[in-house]
Design a protein around this motif. Structure first.
Motif, PDB file in Angstrom:
ATOM      1  N   THR A   1       4.307  83.971 117.119  1.00 22.90           N
ATOM      2  CA  THR A   1       2.960  84.502 117.340  1.00 22.90           C
ATOM      3  C   THR A   1       3.044  86.017 117.494  1.00 22.90           C
TER       4      THR A   1
ATOM      5  N   ILE B   1       7.931  86.312 119.643  1.00 20.60           N
ATOM      6  CA  ILE B   1       6.665  87.041 119.784  1.00 20.60           C
ATOM      7  C   ILE B   1       6.850  88.438 119.206  1.00 20.60           C
TER       8      ILE B   1
ATOM      9  N   SER C   1       1.576  89.334 119.843  1.00 17.47           N
ATOM     10  CA  SER C   1       1.487  89.551 121.297  1.00 17.47           C
ATOM     11  C   SER C   1       0.082  89.864 121.768  1.00 17.47           C
TER      12      SER C   1
ATOM     13  N   GLY D   1      -1.690  85.623 119.749  1.00 13.50           N
ATOM     14  CA  GLY D   1      -0.879  84.860 120.686  1.00 13.50           C
ATOM     15  C   GLY D   1      -1.040  83.356 120.555  1.00 13.50           C
TER      16      GLY D   1
END
Length: 204
Positions: A128, A150, A130, A89
């Protein structure tokens, strides 16, 4: 090959170093993703020796440093079509995002020498995974990079991965069914530029 993994630095060189620019140019040309995973964390003169801190504290810091190097190093401006996906993340970057942006504004002599675009104006170009373990952290991540950037993260087979893969995404109440589908599947297909029908056999 749709992408490959790199570390958060190479020796003393952070990801903004000019030695890596030819790689970034080729990644743009081939439309491949660079998945950045933290490694070789600094031990802070031994203060991270206890309590598994290199992994709990050092890794998120290392990822945040890599993101800041990419943002303030002008990489996303020089290579506008490159796709970086940062593990965990984005590490601690989402929580320090405001601080970084403020620093760029009040000390341009130190922070804006290489990039004339504010870091928070480039956040939407980051990807990113998760893997944040916490709904509140997921909410902050969504406000940082956007829920369309994400992808599902697992950290498999390591113990810091989710024990139930995708559980935080599936149980995040503000999500619609479509949001969950995107984070668990569709966003990764989009990020990697895949033809979805090539990923499975309809007569399996």
């Amino acid at each position: 090959m749709r992408g490959f993994e790199i570390g958060s630095h190479v020796g003393e060189k952070s990801l903004d170093h000019k030695d890596f620019w030819p790689l970034y140019k080729v990644c743009e040309e081939l439309s491949v993703v660079l998945f950045v995973h933290p490694w070789d964390m600094h031990m802070w003169d031994g203060r991270l020796q206890k309590y598994w801190m290199p992994w709990l504290v050092g890794m998120p810091f290392e990822t945040a440093q890599a993101i800041c190097s990419v943002l303030m190093g002008n990489i996303l401006v020089l290579f506008p079509n490159i796709r970086f996906c940062f593990a965990h993340g984005g590490g601690s970057y989402p929580i320090i995002r405001g601080r970084v942006s403020h620093g760029w504004n009040v000390r341009p002599d130190l922070c804006a020498g290489d990039c004339q675009v504010a870091p928070n104006q480039l956040d939407g170009k980051l990807w990113t995974d998760s893997l944040v373990h916490d709904p509140a952290a997921l909410e902050l991540l969504i406000s940082t990079v956007g829920k369309d950037h994400i992808v599902l993260g697992t950290d498999y087979p390591f113990p810091l991965g989710e024990l139930e893969v995708g559980k935080v995404v599936e149980e995040y109440k503000p999500f619609s069914a479509k949001d969950r589908q995107n984070l668990l599947w569709d966003n990764a297909v989009k990020m990697l530029g895949l033809e979805e029908n090539s990923l499975f056999a309809k007569d399996f």
